[in-house]
Write an enzyme that holds these catalytic residues in place. Structure first.
Site, PDB file in Angstrom:
ATOM      1  CD  GLU A  92      -2.755  -1.241   2.763  1.00  0.00           C
ATOM      2  OE1 GLU A  92      -3.418  -1.849   2.838  1.00  0.00           O
ATOM      3  OE2 GLU A  92      -2.311  -0.096   3.622  1.00  0.00           O
ATOM      4  CB  CYS A 105       2.312   7.186   3.901  1.00  0.00           C
ATOM      5  SG  CYS A 105       2.451   6.106   5.200  1.00  0.00           S
ATOM      6  CB  CYS A 112       5.110  -5.755   9.617  1.00  0.00           C
ATOM      7  SG  CYS A 112       6.304  -5.216  10.761  1.00  0.00           S
ATOM      8  CB  CYS A 116       2.717  -3.158  16.332  1.00  0.00           C
ATOM      9  SG  CYS A 116       4.159  -2.262  16.347  1.00  0.00           S
ATOM     10  CB  CYS A 119      -0.247  -2.904  13.315  1.00  0.00           C
ATOM     11  SG  CYS A 119       0.344  -2.950  11.571  1.00  0.00           S
ATOM     12  CB  CYS A 331      -0.372   1.120   8.340  1.00  0.00           C
ATOM     13  SG  CYS A 331       0.717  -0.388   8.173  1.00  0.00           S
TER      14      CYS A 331
HETATM   15  S1  SF4 Z   1       3.040  -0.827  13.185  1.00  0.00           S
HETATM   16 FE1  SF4 Z   1       2.633  -2.399  11.921  1.00  0.00          FE
HETATM   17  S2  SF4 Z   1       4.016  -2.411  10.215  1.00  0.00           S
HETATM   18 FE2  SF4 Z   1       4.635  -0.692  11.797  1.00  0.00          FE
HETATM   19  S3  SF4 Z   1       6.071  -2.064  12.817  1.00  0.00           S
HETATM   20 FE3  SF4 Z   1       4.282  -2.323  13.839  1.00  0.00          FE
HETATM   21  S4  SF4 Z   1       3.596  -4.051  12.916  1.00  0.00           S
HETATM   22 FE4  SF4 Z   1       5.026  -3.289  11.623  1.00  0.00          FE
END
Ligand code: SF4
Length: 346
Positions: A92, A105, A112, A116, A119, A331
């Site tokens: 994206e 962005c 990833c 987190c 996310c 995101c």
């Molecule tokens: S916010 Fe999402 S994309 Fe960014 S480091 Fe944490 S898990 Fe990864």
């Protein structure tokens, strides 16, 4: 024979490769310029001879993503692109227009592995790193598709940039090149969830970009609850690295702080955050959370009070304007939807 990704090469590397083919040095400049204007085929490079174009086509590939989906916000014109890469993976990019210019962005990885809790990008883990060319393409093709000049870049999309450091550094070198897109380092922000060795390595590069740390809590107990990276590098280590970064580069760090009801919005946390930042010029960016029904985290009702508390200690704290409220602008949401649709066979 595997073909070399020519858009990930520097102008010097392209020049050397062409010289090895018996071509004069200025050819490297010409090819670099075509690539950074968005040429997707050597056949387009009409100031090169046909035999040379054919030779290049046999040795090198040119990356070019296709638009898999595009959403435009009716509220503020924010555009979200879902790009399909040549291996079928999707990433994206978000284009936001502010009074000071257009910002993209971009993503740095497919998925990833940082985990987190808030996310969507991390739900299926990391698939692979993006190449420098795939990061550059997001800027280049967003600019071409939207017909808007891009003046600022934030590395805050899918992925942890410092988990793909070598490719990210090369991308920065490419996008900053005067004969390429020529976007100045001061117009680039790189966001990390707190990979301490990566912050130290970035400090050594001494770039003029803005380092942004996704902090979200000033104490380890809370931070470990929402960001597993804190178990590898806790808050104390993270702030020690931030202070070292400031000492080395003299650059102010921006701390991102998503306000979660009853989790990280207490006065004592504002006081602790102030303590941690003391000694360097930090900026705190408070992010009002979207109310996602399935999420265990709810938007804080104390954003203004928390901001006031930070300011009363002399810190600069702003509340981020949220753009693209009517599209999947957070995101990873759009990519996730696409993956689910593919799983359902749609
Ligand atoms: S916010 Fe999402 S994309 Fe960014 S480091 Fe944490 S898990 Fe990864």
């Amino acid at each position: 024979m595997t073909m070399t990704d020519i858009k990930s090469m520097t102008q010097e590397e392209i020049t050397d490769a062409l010289r090895a083919m018996g071509e004069p040095a200025f050819r490297g400049k010409q090819v670099f310029s075509w690539l950074h204007k968005g040429a997707t085929d050597f056949a387009e490079m009409n100031n090169l001879s046909k035999p040379l174009r054919e030779k290049l086509g046999k040795e090198f590939t040119i990356t070019a993503p296709t638009v898999a989906r595009k959403q435009v916000s009716r509220l503020d014109g924010t555009v979200k692109y879902l790009w399909e890469l040549r291996d079928g993976n999707c990433i994206e990019t978000v284009l936001m227009s502010y009074h000071h210019g257009n910002t993209v962005c971009i993503s740095s990885q497919v998925g990833c592995r940082m985990g987190c809790k808030f996310c969507a990008s991390t739900i299926a883990g990391k698939v692979r790193d993006l190449t420098p060319s795939e990061m550059l393409d997001q800027v280049l093709f967003t600019q071409l598709d939207s017909e808007k000049d891009i003046s600022n870049i934030v590395l805050m999309g899918i992925g942890e940039p410092l988990d793909n450091r070598a490719n990210v550094l090369r991308f920065l070198q490419l996008v900053n090149h005067p004969e390429g897109l020529n976007i100045g380092m001061r117009h680039i922000s790189l966001s990390t969830c707190g990979v301490v060795p990566g912050i130290d390595a970035l400090a050594e590069e001494n770039l003029q970009l803005t380092l942004s740390v996704s902090l979200h809590a000033p104490d380890s107990a809370t931070r470990s609850r929402i960001m597993p990276v804190n178990n590898a590098y806790d808050v104390e280590e993270l702030f020690a690295a931030c202070h070292r970064y400031f000492k080395k580069t003299g650059r102010r760090i921006s701390f991102e702080y998503a306000m979660i009801d009853g989790v990280n919005d207490h006065d004592w946390q504002a006081d602790l955050l102030t303590e941690r930042i003391r000694g360097m010029p930090g900026h705190v960016n408070l992010i009002p959370l979207n109310d996602v029904v399935e999420s265990e985290f709810k938007p804080s009702r104390r954003v203004a009070a928390f901001q006031k508390r930070l300011e009363s200690h002399g810190l600069t704290a702003t509340v981020r304007r949220s753009l693209g409220g009517d599209i999947d602008a957070s995101c990873g949401q759009l990519r996730r939807k696409e993956m689910e649709a593919k799983e359902r066979g749609q």
